[in-house]
Design a protein around this motif. Structure first.
Motif, PDB file in Angstrom:
ATOM      1  N   ALA A  31       0.857  -1.324  -0.002  1.00 49.77           N
ATOM      2  CA  ALA A  31       0.066  -0.212   0.067  1.00 49.77           C
ATOM      3  C   ALA A  31       1.111   1.170  -0.089  1.00 49.77           C
ATOM      4  CB  ALA A  31      -0.970   0.070   1.193  1.00 49.77           C
ATOM      5  N   PRO A  32       0.574   2.459  -0.156  1.00 44.80           N
ATOM      6  CA  PRO A  32      -0.929   2.542  -0.834  1.00 44.80           C
ATOM      7  C   PRO A  32      -0.699   2.208  -2.532  1.00 44.80           C
ATOM      8  CG  PRO A  32       0.216   4.617  -0.426  1.00 44.80           C
ATOM      9  CD  PRO A  32       1.094   3.425  -0.118  1.00 44.80           C
ATOM     10  N   HIS A  33      -2.098   1.551  -2.684  1.00 47.95           N
ATOM     11  CA  HIS A  33      -2.023   1.135  -4.222  1.00 47.95           C
ATOM     12  C   HIS A  33      -3.128   2.002  -5.003  1.00 47.95           C
ATOM     13  CE1 HIS A  33      -2.388  -1.304  -7.558  1.00 47.95           C
ATOM     14  NE2 HIS A  33      -3.330  -2.025  -7.329  1.00 47.95           N
ATOM     15  N   THR A  34      -2.574   3.131  -5.790  1.00 46.06           N
ATOM     16  CA  THR A  34      -3.129   4.066  -6.041  1.00 46.06           C
ATOM     17  C   THR A  34      -3.030   4.225  -7.630  1.00 46.06           C
ATOM     18  OG1 THR A  34      -1.645   5.876  -5.648  1.00 46.06           O
ATOM     19  CG2 THR A  34      -3.281   5.500  -4.039  1.00 46.06           C
ATOM     20  N   SER A  35      -2.075   3.558  -8.373  1.00 46.34           N
ATOM     21  CA  SER A  35      -1.704   3.660  -9.728  1.00 46.34           C
ATOM     22  C   SER A  35      -1.466   2.563 -10.269  1.00 46.34           C
ATOM     23  CB  SER A  35      -0.494   4.966  -9.740  1.00 46.34           C
ATOM     24  OG  SER A  35      -0.241   4.839 -10.888  1.00 46.34           O
ATOM     25  N   LYS A  37       1.175   2.292 -11.644  1.00 49.40           N
ATOM     26  CA  LYS A  37       2.910   2.169 -11.713  1.00 49.40           C
ATOM     27  C   LYS A  37       2.963   1.238 -10.518  1.00 49.40           C
ATOM     28  CE  LYS A  37       2.926   7.117 -13.377  1.00 49.40           C
ATOM     29  NZ  LYS A  37       3.173   8.253 -12.575  1.00 49.40           N
ATOM     30  N   ASP A  38       2.191   0.986  -9.578  1.00 49.14           N
ATOM     31  CA  ASP A  38       2.584   0.302  -8.419  1.00 49.14           C
ATOM     32  C   ASP A  38       2.964  -0.977  -8.766  1.00 49.14           C
ATOM     33  OD1 ASP A  38       1.567   2.558  -7.204  1.00 49.14           O
ATOM     34  OD2 ASP A  38      -0.349   1.648  -6.565  1.00 49.14           O
ATOM     35  N   PHE A  39       2.424  -1.566  -9.594  1.00 57.43           N
ATOM     36  CA  PHE A  39       2.583  -3.196 -10.037  1.00 57.43           C
ATOM     37  C   PHE A  39       3.881  -3.323 -10.657  1.00 57.43           C
ATOM     38  CE2 PHE A  39       2.493  -6.973 -13.034  1.00 57.43           C
ATOM     39  CZ  PHE A  39       2.180  -7.856 -12.082  1.00 57.43           C
ATOM     40  N   THR A 109      -8.181  -2.071  -4.683  1.00 57.35           N
ATOM     41  CA  THR A 109      -8.457  -1.454  -5.952  1.00 57.35           C
ATOM     42  C   THR A 109      -7.506  -0.197  -5.886  1.00 57.35           C
ATOM     43  OG1 THR A 109     -10.283  -0.115  -7.119  1.00 57.35           O
ATOM     44  CG2 THR A 109     -10.077   0.028  -4.562  1.00 57.35           C
ATOM     45  N   ARG A 110      -7.320   0.455  -6.967  1.00 54.40           N
ATOM     46  CA  ARG A 110      -6.445   1.613  -7.027  1.00 54.40           C
ATOM     47  C   ARG A 110      -7.315   2.955  -6.909  1.00 54.40           C
ATOM     48  NH1 ARG A 110      -5.431  -1.102 -11.876  1.00 54.40           N
ATOM     49  NH2 ARG A 110      -6.704   0.503 -12.991  1.00 54.40           N
ATOM     50  N   GLU A 111      -8.437   2.775  -6.508  1.00 52.36           N
ATOM     51  CA  GLU A 111      -9.370   4.142  -6.275  1.00 52.36           C
ATOM     52  C   GLU A 111      -9.178   4.264  -4.911  1.00 52.36           C
ATOM     53  OE1 GLU A 111     -10.660   5.636  -8.569  1.00 52.36           O
ATOM     54  OE2 GLU A 111     -10.146   4.407 -10.051  1.00 52.36           O
ATOM     55  N   ARG A 112      -9.702   5.396  -4.315  1.00 57.54           N
ATOM     56  CA  ARG A 112      -9.888   5.887  -2.870  1.00 57.54           C
ATOM     57  C   ARG A 112     -10.882   4.926  -2.255  1.00 57.54           C
ATOM     58  NH1 ARG A 112      -8.686   9.701   0.799  1.00 57.54           N
ATOM     59  NH2 ARG A 112      -9.922   9.917   2.593  1.00 57.54           N
ATOM     60  N   VAL A 113     -10.430   4.005  -1.228  1.00 56.00           N
ATOM     61  CA  VAL A 113     -11.430   3.447  -0.330  1.00 56.00           C
ATOM     62  C   VAL A 113     -11.406   4.179   1.062  1.00 56.00           C
ATOM     63  CG1 VAL A 113     -11.140   1.259  -1.553  1.00 56.00           C
ATOM     64  CG2 VAL A 113      -9.796   1.807   0.360  1.00 56.00           C
ATOM     65  N   GLU A 114     -12.305   4.049   1.848  1.00 55.68           N
ATOM     66  CA  GLU A 114     -12.640   4.316   3.107  1.00 55.68           C
ATOM     67  C   GLU A 114     -12.070   3.489   4.203  1.00 55.68           C
ATOM     68  OE1 GLU A 114     -13.155   7.709   4.043  1.00 55.68           O
ATOM     69  OE2 GLU A 114     -13.251   7.796   1.453  1.00 55.68           O
ATOM     70  N   LYS A 115     -12.060   2.197   3.721  1.00 55.15           N
ATOM     71  CA  LYS A 115     -11.784   1.276   4.799  1.00 55.15           C
ATOM     72  C   LYS A 115     -10.823   0.095   3.938  1.00 55.15           C
ATOM     73  CE  LYS A 115     -14.709   2.155   8.525  1.00 55.15           C
ATOM     74  NZ  LYS A 115     -14.029   3.266   9.189  1.00 55.15           N
ATOM     75  N   TRP A 116     -10.061  -0.460   4.477  1.00 52.70           N
ATOM     76  CA  TRP A 116      -9.192  -1.511   3.982  1.00 52.70           C
ATOM     77  C   TRP A 116      -9.923  -3.067   3.896  1.00 52.70           C
ATOM     78  CZ3 TRP A 116      -3.539  -2.098   5.886  1.00 52.70           C
ATOM     79  CH2 TRP A 116      -2.766  -1.015   5.003  1.00 52.70           C
ATOM     80  N   ASP A 168       2.584   8.324   6.751  1.00 59.46           N
ATOM     81  CA  ASP A 168       3.328   9.237   6.148  1.00 59.46           C
ATOM     82  C   ASP A 168       3.891   9.137   4.838  1.00 59.46           C
ATOM     83  OD1 ASP A 168       3.007  10.940   8.434  1.00 59.46           O
ATOM     84  OD2 ASP A 168       4.703   9.829   9.293  1.00 59.46           O
ATOM     85  N   ILE A 169       3.218   8.017   4.224  1.00 56.03           N
ATOM     86  CA  ILE A 169       3.596   7.382   2.811  1.00 56.03           C
ATOM     87  C   ILE A 169       2.846   8.379   1.939  1.00 56.03           C
ATOM     88  CG2 ILE A 169       3.685   5.649   1.183  1.00 56.03           C
ATOM     89  CD1 ILE A 169       5.687   5.231   3.605  1.00 56.03           C
ATOM     90  N   ILE A 170       3.622   8.877   0.612  1.00 52.66           N
ATOM     91  CA  ILE A 170       3.159   9.564  -0.176  1.00 52.66           C
ATOM     92  C   ILE A 170       3.106   8.716  -1.300  1.00 52.66           C
ATOM     93  CG2 ILE A 170       3.337  11.701  -1.566  1.00 52.66           C
ATOM     94  CD1 ILE A 170       2.942  12.238   1.309  1.00 52.66           C
ATOM     95  N   SER A 171       1.794   8.372  -1.795  1.00 55.58           N
ATOM     96  CA  SER A 171       1.625   7.634  -2.884  1.00 55.58           C
ATOM     97  C   SER A 171       1.633   8.345  -4.231  1.00 55.58           C
ATOM     98  CB  SER A 171       0.081   6.963  -2.913  1.00 55.58           C
ATOM     99  OG  SER A 171      -0.860   7.909  -3.135  1.00 55.58           O
ATOM    100  N   ALA A 172       1.511   7.383  -5.630  1.00 55.58           N
ATOM    101  CA  ALA A 172       1.480   8.160  -6.582  1.00 55.58           C
ATOM    102  C   ALA A 172       0.466   9.198  -6.876  1.00 55.58           C
ATOM    103  CB  ALA A 172       1.377   7.066  -7.830  1.00 55.58           C
ATOM    104  N   LYS A 173      -0.758   8.741  -6.401  1.00 52.30           N
ATOM    105  CA  LYS A 173      -2.032   9.697  -6.429  1.00 52.30           C
ATOM    106  C   LYS A 173      -2.438   9.994  -4.850  1.00 52.30           C
ATOM    107  CE  LYS A 173      -3.475   8.434 -10.908  1.00 52.30           C
ATOM    108  NZ  LYS A 173      -4.682   7.740 -11.913  1.00 52.30           N
TER     109      LYS A 173
END
Length: 183
Positions: A31-35, A37-39, A109-116, A168-173
């Motif tokens: 995580a975070p899986h937002t793009s 590019k992560d794969f 998913t790569r979309e925003r989710v409220e909970k894992w 504190d991790i900054i994801s691709a999005k």
């Protein structure tokens, strides 16, 4: 190794920490899986580390013409349209193998989710294996790998531990990563 050259020299990423080599079984949560590019970055990091780690993905990724690539990279398709107990099936895989490491995205998913999603948690509980956290830090171009974490009997405390690693991790999005509440 070509993966390490691409990962470090061409793309400028670095691996901070390492996957446990003395553990034969564990779950890696990425995580975070937002793009998209992560794969490829995860595959390059895994190959750079030189440790076999498998993954699952939606079955459509494994269809022609490119499905063979995902299989060759260590993937297995999952049919999400059927209601089956994926947690029990994966626990059975862990129990039937001497060595098995599985990477999952707790966001699903790569979309925003409220909970894992919590499947990874219950797989780790059922298979009695630790969880290794893996973070995509795009700000610093680092893949951060944590020490194995053994689950307690307190799910909320366990998720607080995960949160402290990823907060504190900054994801691709960054707008797609909910770093405030994971459970």
């Amino acid at each position: 190794m070509i993966s390490e050259f691409i990962f470090t020299k061409i793309l400028g990423w670095k691996l901070v920490g390492d996957f446990p080599r003395h553990h034969k079984k564990y779950i890696v949560i990425g995580a975070p899986h937002t793009s998209w590019k992560d794969f490829p970055i995860a595959i390059l990091a895994r190959n750079t580390a030189g440790i076999p780690i498998n993954f699952i993905g939606k079955d459509s990724l494994f269809k022609p013409p490119f499905g063979f690539i995902f299989r060759k990279l260590g993937g297995a398709p999952v049919d999400r349209s059927k209601s089956n107990n994926l947690v029990d099936a994966i626990v059975a895989v862990f129990n039937s193998r001497e060595e098995f490491r599985l990477a999952l995205s707790p966001e699903g998913t790569r979309e925003r989710v409220e909970k894992w999603k919590t499947g990874f948690y219950f797989i780790a509980k059922g298979a009695n294996v630790p969880i290794v956290m893996f973070a995509f830090d795009f700000k610093n171009k680092e893949i951060k790998v944590a020490e194995p974490y053994y689950l307690t009997d307190n799910m909320e405390a366990d998720f607080d531990h995960f949160f402290s690693f990823y907060k504190d991790i900054i994801s691709a999005k960054p707008e797609y990563f909910n770093n405030e509440n994971l459970l």
